[in-house]
Design an enzyme around this catalytic site. Structure first.
Site, PDB file in Angstrom:
ATOM      1  N   GLY A  50       0.834  -1.267  -0.080  1.00 41.75           N
ATOM      2  CA  GLY A  50       0.126   0.134   0.012  1.00 41.75           C
ATOM      3  C   GLY A  50       1.053   1.368  -0.053  1.00 41.75           C
ATOM      4  O   GLY A  50       0.246   2.357  -0.240  1.00 41.75           O
ATOM      5  N   GLU A  92       4.527  -6.332   2.647  1.00 38.83           N
ATOM      6  CA  GLU A  92       4.762  -6.961   1.479  1.00 38.83           C
ATOM      7  C   GLU A  92       4.370  -6.085   0.302  1.00 38.83           C
ATOM      8  O   GLU A  92       3.516  -6.156  -0.570  1.00 38.83           O
ATOM      9  CB  GLU A  92       4.135  -8.379   1.298  1.00 38.83           C
ATOM     10  CG  GLU A  92       2.390  -8.194   1.774  1.00 38.83           C
ATOM     11  CD  GLU A  92       1.680  -9.321   1.640  1.00 38.83           C
ATOM     12  OE1 GLU A  92       2.150 -10.479   2.065  1.00 38.83           O
ATOM     13  OE2 GLU A  92       0.510  -9.138   1.049  1.00 38.83           O
ATOM     14  N   GLY A  94       4.647  -3.819  -3.121  1.00 34.72           N
ATOM     15  CA  GLY A  94       4.813  -4.114  -4.431  1.00 34.72           C
ATOM     16  C   GLY A  94       5.306  -2.895  -5.107  1.00 34.72           C
ATOM     17  O   GLY A  94       6.032  -2.585  -5.590  1.00 34.72           O
ATOM     18  N   ARG A  95       4.094  -1.884  -5.260  1.00 38.08           N
ATOM     19  CA  ARG A  95       4.473  -0.822  -6.163  1.00 38.08           C
ATOM     20  C   ARG A  95       5.748   0.140  -5.893  1.00 38.08           C
ATOM     21  O   ARG A  95       6.261   0.507  -6.827  1.00 38.08           O
ATOM     22  CB  ARG A  95       3.284   0.126  -5.986  1.00 38.08           C
ATOM     23  CG  ARG A  95       3.183   1.211  -6.941  1.00 38.08           C
ATOM     24  CD  ARG A  95       1.988   2.247  -6.521  1.00 38.08           C
ATOM     25  NE  ARG A  95       0.725   1.754  -5.916  1.00 38.08           N
ATOM     26  CZ  ARG A  95      -0.447   1.686  -6.649  1.00 38.08           C
ATOM     27  NH1 ARG A  95      -0.149   2.153  -7.908  1.00 38.08           N
ATOM     28  NH2 ARG A  95      -1.498   1.065  -6.546  1.00 38.08           N
ATOM     29  N   ARG A 130      -3.065   1.528 -16.696  1.00 41.86           N
ATOM     30  CA  ARG A 130      -3.441   2.191 -15.710  1.00 41.86           C
ATOM     31  C   ARG A 130      -4.181   3.375 -16.052  1.00 41.86           C
ATOM     32  O   ARG A 130      -5.471   3.711 -15.497  1.00 41.86           O
ATOM     33  CB  ARG A 130      -2.515   2.594 -14.775  1.00 41.86           C
ATOM     34  CG  ARG A 130      -1.977   1.571 -13.939  1.00 41.86           C
ATOM     35  CD  ARG A 130      -1.011   1.838 -12.949  1.00 41.86           C
ATOM     36  NE  ARG A 130      -1.523   2.396 -11.549  1.00 41.86           N
ATOM     37  CZ  ARG A 130      -1.514   3.559 -11.324  1.00 41.86           C
ATOM     38  NH1 ARG A 130      -0.891   4.495 -12.097  1.00 41.86           N
ATOM     39  NH2 ARG A 130      -2.081   3.827 -10.155  1.00 41.86           N
ATOM     40  N   TYR A 134      -8.038   3.522 -14.810  1.00 36.79           N
ATOM     41  CA  TYR A 134      -8.274   4.123 -13.706  1.00 36.79           C
ATOM     42  C   TYR A 134      -8.541   5.650 -13.893  1.00 36.79           C
ATOM     43  O   TYR A 134      -8.457   6.311 -12.951  1.00 36.79           O
ATOM     44  CB  TYR A 134      -7.802   3.782 -12.417  1.00 36.79           C
ATOM     45  CG  TYR A 134      -7.316   2.532 -12.244  1.00 36.79           C
ATOM     46  CD1 TYR A 134      -7.920   1.416 -11.851  1.00 36.79           C
ATOM     47  CD2 TYR A 134      -5.733   2.527 -12.111  1.00 36.79           C
ATOM     48  CE1 TYR A 134      -7.439   0.102 -11.531  1.00 36.79           C
ATOM     49  CE2 TYR A 134      -5.167   1.040 -11.751  1.00 36.79           C
ATOM     50  CZ  TYR A 134      -6.197   0.248 -11.473  1.00 36.79           C
ATOM     51  OH  TYR A 134      -5.700  -1.125 -11.230  1.00 36.79           O
ATOM     52  N   CYS A 161      -7.830   0.298 -30.886  1.00 40.29           N
ATOM     53  CA  CYS A 161      -9.184   1.109 -31.188  1.00 40.29           C
ATOM     54  C   CYS A 161      -9.965   0.923 -30.224  1.00 40.29           C
ATOM     55  O   CYS A 161     -11.286   0.317 -30.284  1.00 40.29           O
ATOM     56  CB  CYS A 161      -9.765   0.295 -32.412  1.00 40.29           C
ATOM     57  SG  CYS A 161      -9.920  -1.212 -32.321  1.00 40.29           S
ATOM     58  N   GLU A 162      -9.895   1.782 -29.013  1.00 44.81           N
ATOM     59  CA  GLU A 162     -10.608   1.840 -27.987  1.00 44.81           C
ATOM     60  C   GLU A 162     -10.533   3.290 -27.583  1.00 44.81           C
ATOM     61  O   GLU A 162      -9.432   3.689 -27.275  1.00 44.81           O
ATOM     62  CB  GLU A 162      -9.965   1.044 -27.051  1.00 44.81           C
ATOM     63  CG  GLU A 162      -9.852  -0.488 -27.122  1.00 44.81           C
ATOM     64  CD  GLU A 162     -11.493  -1.085 -27.266  1.00 44.81           C
ATOM     65  OE1 GLU A 162     -12.346  -0.436 -26.793  1.00 44.81           O
ATOM     66  OE2 GLU A 162     -11.617  -2.063 -27.916  1.00 44.81           O
TER      67      GLU A 162
HETATM   68  C1  PLP Z   1      -2.429  -8.914  -0.576  1.00 46.59           C
HETATM   69  C2  PLP Z   1      -1.394  -8.140  -1.261  1.00 46.59           C
HETATM   70  N1  PLP Z   1      -0.350  -8.092  -0.736  1.00 46.59           N
HETATM   71  C3  PLP Z   1       0.446  -6.904  -1.180  1.00 46.59           C
HETATM   72  C4  PLP Z   1       0.198  -6.164  -2.448  1.00 46.59           C
HETATM   73  C5  PLP Z   1       0.733  -5.161  -2.897  1.00 46.59           C
HETATM   74  O1  PLP Z   1       0.490  -4.021  -2.590  1.00 46.59           O
HETATM   75  P1  PLP Z   1       1.339  -2.496  -3.060  1.00 46.59           P
HETATM   76  O2  PLP Z   1       1.782  -2.687  -4.493  1.00 46.59           O
HETATM   77  O3  PLP Z   1       0.142  -1.614  -2.725  1.00 46.59           O
HETATM   78  O4  PLP Z   1       2.198  -2.388  -2.213  1.00 46.59           O
HETATM   79  C6  PLP Z   1      -1.206  -6.358  -3.025  1.00 46.59           C
HETATM   80  C7  PLP Z   1      -1.698  -5.547  -4.032  1.00 46.59           C
HETATM   81  O5  PLP Z   1      -2.785  -5.530  -4.581  1.00 46.59           O
HETATM   82  C8  PLP Z   1      -1.886  -7.614  -2.046  1.00 46.59           C
HETATM   83  O6  PLP Z   1      -3.344  -7.648  -2.780  1.00 46.59           O
END
Ligand code: PLP
Length: 233
Positions: A50, A92, A94-95, A130, A134, A161-162
């Site tokens: 997040g 955990e 990601g982004r 994205r 969104y 073509c969207e």
């Molecule tokens: C269960 C879970 N963990 C971790 C993440 C990674 O989240 P972020 O990319 O916001 O750090 C997600 C992303 O949807 C997720 O669903």
């Protein structure tokens, strides 16, 4: 033996450290309740992902120091006095790990003026979904056309073509010509991995830019043979 931990995922692209700190408060309080009311000793608390990234110029990256100071204070206030001092913490994310470190490099194919001005790229929402999905902001720069270049307000479109296949709408950008190289920033998360093959779009190659400036192809571009590889003839 039964083993327990807590995991949550309550934020997405959040830039306010307080949000993450308050998530820790919620889980720490719950950890103490679980021990007190059910006798469950947790091995770790996973705060999920997040943490956001500053997609727009002027936005501030989240301060890790502020997050860790806030979480440490709550750990000392809630976890340690309850005798749960060994509790491990994890994230955990990601982004924030990948997003800012990837760019989508594209080339201008067409420039056209209708009721608006449009710049058409050879990339499309199959490479980065994205903005179309969104309406997300991704910063765009044009190679060799920095500060001081003449600008115009354009829609930057993809090649599908969207109607929603756009990387930017009404964005002030340097005046572009066919052949210009356009860099779409912060495409390292939810870019290639969210890609798709609609309309026979082939996924692009991926290149790694090393610290010494060298560039290495780490994934080749897809070919028509790849696209048809799963067809049973
Ligand atoms: C269960 C879970 N963990 C971790 C993440 C990674 O989240 P972020 O990319 O916001 O750090 C997600 C992303 O949807 C997720 O669903």
């Amino acid at each position: 033996m039964r083993r327990f931990a807590l995991h949550t995922m309550v934020a997405s692209n959040e830039l306010d450290p307080q949000f993450i700190i308050e998530t820790a408060r919620m889980l720490f309080t719950l950890a103490v309740r679980l021990r007190d009311e059910l006798g469950i000793q947790l091995e770790f608390v996973n705060l999920g992902g997040g943490i956001g990234i500053p997609y727009r110029p002027g936005e501030q990256a989240m301060s890790y120091a502020e997050v860790s100071d806030g979480i440490r204070a709550l750990y000392e206030q809630i976890i340690e006095p309850a005798g749960l001092g060994g509790l491990k913490l994890s994230f955990e994310c990601g982004r924030v790990m990948t997003g800012p470190y990837g760019v989508l490099v594209s080339r201008v194919r067409h420039v056209t003026r209708k009721y608006k001005d449009y710049v058409g790229l050879d990339a499309c929402m199959a490479n980065l979904m994205r903005p179309a999905m969104y309406g997300s902001y991704h910063h765009i720069t044009v190679l060799g056309k920095g500060e001081g270049s003449p600008t115009q307000v354009v829609d930057v479109t993809g090649s599908l073509c969207e109607n929603n296949d756009k990387f930017a709408i009404d964005r002030e950008l340097p005046v572009m010509q066919p052949g210009d190289v356009v860099v779409i920033h912060d495409a390292g998360a939810h870019g290639h991995s969210m890609g798709f093959n609609y309309n026979g779009k082939l996924r692009s190659a991926e290149y790694l830019l090393r610290q010494d400036g060298s560039v290495e192809m780490i994934r080749r571009a897809e070919t028509m043979d790849d696209l048809f590889a799963t067809v049973e003839w």
